[in-house]
Design an enzyme around this catalytic site. Sequence first.
Site, PDB file in Angstrom:
ATOM      1  N   ASP A  73       0.857  -1.188   0.000  1.00 12.65           N
ATOM      2  CA  ASP A  73       0.000   0.000   0.000  1.00 12.65           C
ATOM      3  C   ASP A  73       0.900   1.248   0.000  1.00 12.65           C
ATOM      4  O   ASP A  73       0.806   2.106   0.876  1.00 12.65           O
ATOM      5  CB  ASP A  73      -0.938  -0.002   1.207  1.00 12.65           C
ATOM      6  CG  ASP A  73      -1.852   1.217   1.216  1.00 12.65           C
ATOM      7  OD1 ASP A  73      -1.964   1.893   0.167  1.00 12.65           O
ATOM      8  OD2 ASP A  73      -2.457   1.518   2.271  1.00 12.65           O
ATOM      9  N   GLN A 181      -3.427  -5.069   6.418  1.00 13.83           N
ATOM     10  CA  GLN A 181      -3.104  -3.948   7.318  1.00 13.83           C
ATOM     11  C   GLN A 181      -3.938  -4.034   8.598  1.00 13.83           C
ATOM     12  O   GLN A 181      -4.921  -3.302   8.752  1.00 13.83           O
ATOM     13  CB  GLN A 181      -3.399  -2.613   6.632  1.00 13.83           C
ATOM     14  CG  GLN A 181      -2.395  -2.239   5.556  1.00 13.83           C
ATOM     15  CD  GLN A 181      -2.882  -1.085   4.706  1.00 13.83           C
ATOM     16  OE1 GLN A 181      -4.043  -1.048   4.301  1.00 13.83           O
ATOM     17  NE2 GLN A 181      -2.009  -0.143   4.426  1.00 13.83           N
ATOM     18  N   ASP A 183      -5.458  -3.392  12.132  1.00 15.87           N
ATOM     19  CA  ASP A 183      -5.515  -2.193  12.988  1.00 15.87           C
ATOM     20  C   ASP A 183      -4.859  -2.470  14.334  1.00 15.87           C
ATOM     21  O   ASP A 183      -5.115  -3.517  14.955  1.00 15.87           O
ATOM     22  CB  ASP A 183      -6.971  -1.794  13.240  1.00 15.87           C
ATOM     23  CG  ASP A 183      -7.499  -0.873  12.164  1.00 15.87           C
ATOM     24  OD1 ASP A 183      -7.210  -1.125  10.978  1.00 15.87           O
ATOM     25  OD2 ASP A 183      -8.197   0.104  12.517  1.00 15.87           O
ATOM     26  N   ARG A 211       2.379  13.964   9.605  1.00 14.64           N
ATOM     27  CA  ARG A 211       1.018  13.865   9.080  1.00 14.64           C
ATOM     28  C   ARG A 211       0.444  12.612   9.725  1.00 14.64           C
ATOM     29  O   ARG A 211       0.985  11.511   9.557  1.00 14.64           O
ATOM     30  CB  ARG A 211       1.017  13.707   7.567  1.00 14.64           C
ATOM     31  CG  ARG A 211      -0.352  13.296   6.989  1.00 14.64           C
ATOM     32  CD  ARG A 211      -0.174  12.892   5.537  1.00 14.64           C
ATOM     33  NE  ARG A 211      -1.370  12.526   4.850  1.00 14.64           N
ATOM     34  CZ  ARG A 211      -1.827  11.273   4.682  1.00 14.64           C
ATOM     35  NH1 ARG A 211      -1.179  10.244   5.228  1.00 14.64           N
ATOM     36  NH2 ARG A 211      -2.895  11.044   3.974  1.00 14.64           N
ATOM     37  N   ASP A 213      -1.709   9.896   9.685  1.00 17.63           N
ATOM     38  CA  ASP A 213      -2.502   9.198   8.676  1.00 17.63           C
ATOM     39  C   ASP A 213      -3.742   8.558   9.296  1.00 17.63           C
ATOM     40  O   ASP A 213      -3.668   7.972  10.374  1.00 17.63           O
ATOM     41  CB  ASP A 213      -1.618   8.103   8.057  1.00 17.63           C
ATOM     42  CG  ASP A 213      -2.345   7.281   7.018  1.00 17.63           C
ATOM     43  OD1 ASP A 213      -2.751   7.858   5.999  1.00 17.63           O
ATOM     44  OD2 ASP A 213      -2.510   6.066   7.229  1.00 17.63           O
ATOM     45  N   LEU A 218      -8.597   5.478  15.112  1.00 20.87           N
ATOM     46  CA  LEU A 218      -7.786   4.754  16.101  1.00 20.87           C
ATOM     47  C   LEU A 218      -8.611   3.829  16.998  1.00 20.87           C
ATOM     48  O   LEU A 218      -8.223   2.694  17.254  1.00 20.87           O
ATOM     49  CB  LEU A 218      -6.997   5.744  16.979  1.00 20.87           C
ATOM     50  CG  LEU A 218      -6.053   6.712  16.254  1.00 20.87           C
ATOM     51  CD1 LEU A 218      -5.167   7.433  17.253  1.00 20.87           C
ATOM     52  CD2 LEU A 218      -5.200   5.995  15.214  1.00 20.87           C
ATOM     53  N   GLU A 255      -4.963  13.920   9.151  1.00 25.42           N
ATOM     54  CA  GLU A 255      -5.597  13.475   7.897  1.00 25.42           C
ATOM     55  C   GLU A 255      -6.933  12.852   8.281  1.00 25.42           C
ATOM     56  O   GLU A 255      -7.011  11.680   8.642  1.00 25.42           O
ATOM     57  CB  GLU A 255      -4.728  12.450   7.168  1.00 25.42           C
ATOM     58  CG  GLU A 255      -5.240  12.213   5.744  1.00 25.42           C
ATOM     59  CD  GLU A 255      -5.594  10.766   5.416  1.00 25.42           C
ATOM     60  OE1 GLU A 255      -6.040  10.523   4.292  1.00 25.42           O
ATOM     61  OE2 GLU A 255      -5.424   9.885   6.273  1.00 25.42           O
ATOM     62  N   HIS A 322      -1.449  11.906  -3.134  1.00 26.00           N
ATOM     63  CA  HIS A 322      -1.101  10.576  -3.653  1.00 26.00           C
ATOM     64  C   HIS A 322      -2.277   9.617  -3.683  1.00 26.00           C
ATOM     65  O   HIS A 322      -2.155   8.503  -4.179  1.00 26.00           O
ATOM     66  CB  HIS A 322       0.017   9.994  -2.776  1.00 26.00           C
ATOM     67  CG  HIS A 322      -0.480   9.708  -1.385  1.00 26.00           C
ATOM     68  ND1 HIS A 322      -0.762  10.712  -0.482  1.00 26.00           N
ATOM     69  CD2 HIS A 322      -0.800   8.551  -0.764  1.00 26.00           C
ATOM     70  CE1 HIS A 322      -1.198  10.167   0.637  1.00 26.00           C
ATOM     71  NE2 HIS A 322      -1.245   8.867   0.494  1.00 26.00           N
TER      72      HIS A 322
END
Length: 565
Positions: A73, A181, A183, A211, A213, A218, A255, A322
């Site tokens: 990723d 990915q 958490d 930054r 992300d 969370l 973000e 991006h």
Amino acid sequence: MSFTAPIQLPGLALDPRWYRRAVFYEVMVRSFVDSNADGSGDLAGLVSKLDYLQWLGIDALWIPPFFNSPLKDGGYDVADYRTILPEFGTLEEFKDLVTKAHERNMRIVIDFPLNHTSDQHEWFQQSREDPDGPFGDFYVWSDTDERYPNIRIIFTDTEESNWAFDPVRRQFFFHRFFSHQPDLNFENTAVQEAIFDVVRFWLDLGVDGFRLDAIPYLFESEEGNGEGEPPTHEFVKRLRSMVDRDYPGRVMIAEANQWPREVAAFFGTEDEPECHMAFDFPVMPRIFYSLRSQQANELVRVLSETTDIPDGAGWGVFLRNHDELTLEMVSEEYRQAMYGWYAYDPRMRANIGIRRRLAPLLDNSRAELELAHALLFALPGSPFLYYGDEIGMGDNIWLPDRDSSRTPMQWTPDRNAGFSDADPGKLFLPIVQSLVYNFTQTNVESQLAQSGSLLHWIRNVIHVRKAHPTFGLGTIRVLKTNHESVLVFTRSYAGSGSMFGDQPETVMCVFSFSHNPVAFTIEDVDMAGTRLYDLFGGAVFPSFNEEGALTLTLGAQSFYWLHCG
Ligand SMILES: OC[C@H]1O[C@H](O[C@H]2O[C@H](CO)[C@@H](O)[C@H](O)[C@H]2O)[C@H](O)[C@@H](O)[C@@H]1O
Ligand SMILES: [Ca+2]
């Protein structure tokens, strides 16, 4: 290509609120310059272009993840937060980047994907193998895949569930993004401390900020949608307080791809601050909507409603980055209109958004590119450019996912566009060779050689903006006009108390989204008698009359920045 350094003392200017006036530039290490001909951009390559970035007027770099990662990723799948992916370089080279950037009064903000790791991270490997061990509770494990039913799926193109079954631990783990990915479990205080340690590690190396992300995600919640849950804000507050206490002058940028009030919540309050900055996700898609609908009303509405934010906080304004141009935060009606205008080929879409670069989105129209940038540099907040957009780079929609807009930077018309000396087949992604955006025409060297190029135009606007602190520090007031295609606002700065000795100033910014020339009237009693001068060339404009009315004309898709005297 050589760039003359402006006269200034080497080193960082001591302004704790530097980010309010900074022009940021997002640069993906992998895509910028390959210094050792292995086909991938690297840190040494980035260092070699700092003079170019300084010439352009860039004050701070935002660098997406460069940590060890399987790169499934784009590096947002971190396998180790403290080491650098070998193909990008070494920790020594990263320190060199920080030193050399600081010598040029340029800050380094790194990306920090803290919501999740790669499944290759040692923490996850230990967690799945040893549920009772020190990392057993580092991720969100469950015997069922039915918990958190209100939590939406973000990567709708690839994921059908936010849960994946792990055959080793024989349990499900929660993942907000790709199934590789997992958490992190922020309910576990050991996770919170581990993240604090990583933050300190990079701050000790001299980075100027992060930054954060995917920050809303969370903490999960059974009842809520798991976006900006109260414990998430508590964690961010605690992080801010540590950063302010131990590393003053460093910034945290949220973000948070959310509705206006939810994004603004990530600033916290004067008493309990959270992030110094937050990306302005509400404004961004509305810029693109206005450009095609020729209506200013959505921008007028969102800017007039702009939520008050704590003193010292600032928005991060952007056109592209991006990721895909996200359409998550617009109504279904607007989304369909945007798909029709900007993503007429299904290949141009990704998840709930559009995976194209700025120039192709705007059909390479110089007028639209200038109008969009004039807005970017005039809206409240600090502008973030995306590498390559300063030369109007194209994209490659035949590449998968968001790689479409992550192709190598185009420096010259030579082999590999000057990005790399490698065999062209070895490049991590091919250079753009499309008809309109072919690297032989669209590249830095060619644009440097043309005084009227987009690159020179953008550099000039950046320098004009920097000469007027009101763009970074001033308040905004939207003025009324009688034309639906016209947006007018003032940016006003009292000028007092600044360490730069700035003068008070009001600038009036006028934009027309109409595809034809327009005449229109602005009415505002507070502007009665105000005299106006063009900020670029100093030309005297008609003044507001004694009743506060002013009639102006503008060409198709154009703008004025006017000093108010
Ligand atoms: O690490 C996973 C992703 O995290 C960021 O995601 C953001 O981008 C998404 C779209 O690509 C967006 O829909 C989501 O709301 C954001 O949090 C990061 O910028 C991505 O590159 C990354 O894949
Ligand atoms: Ca390389």
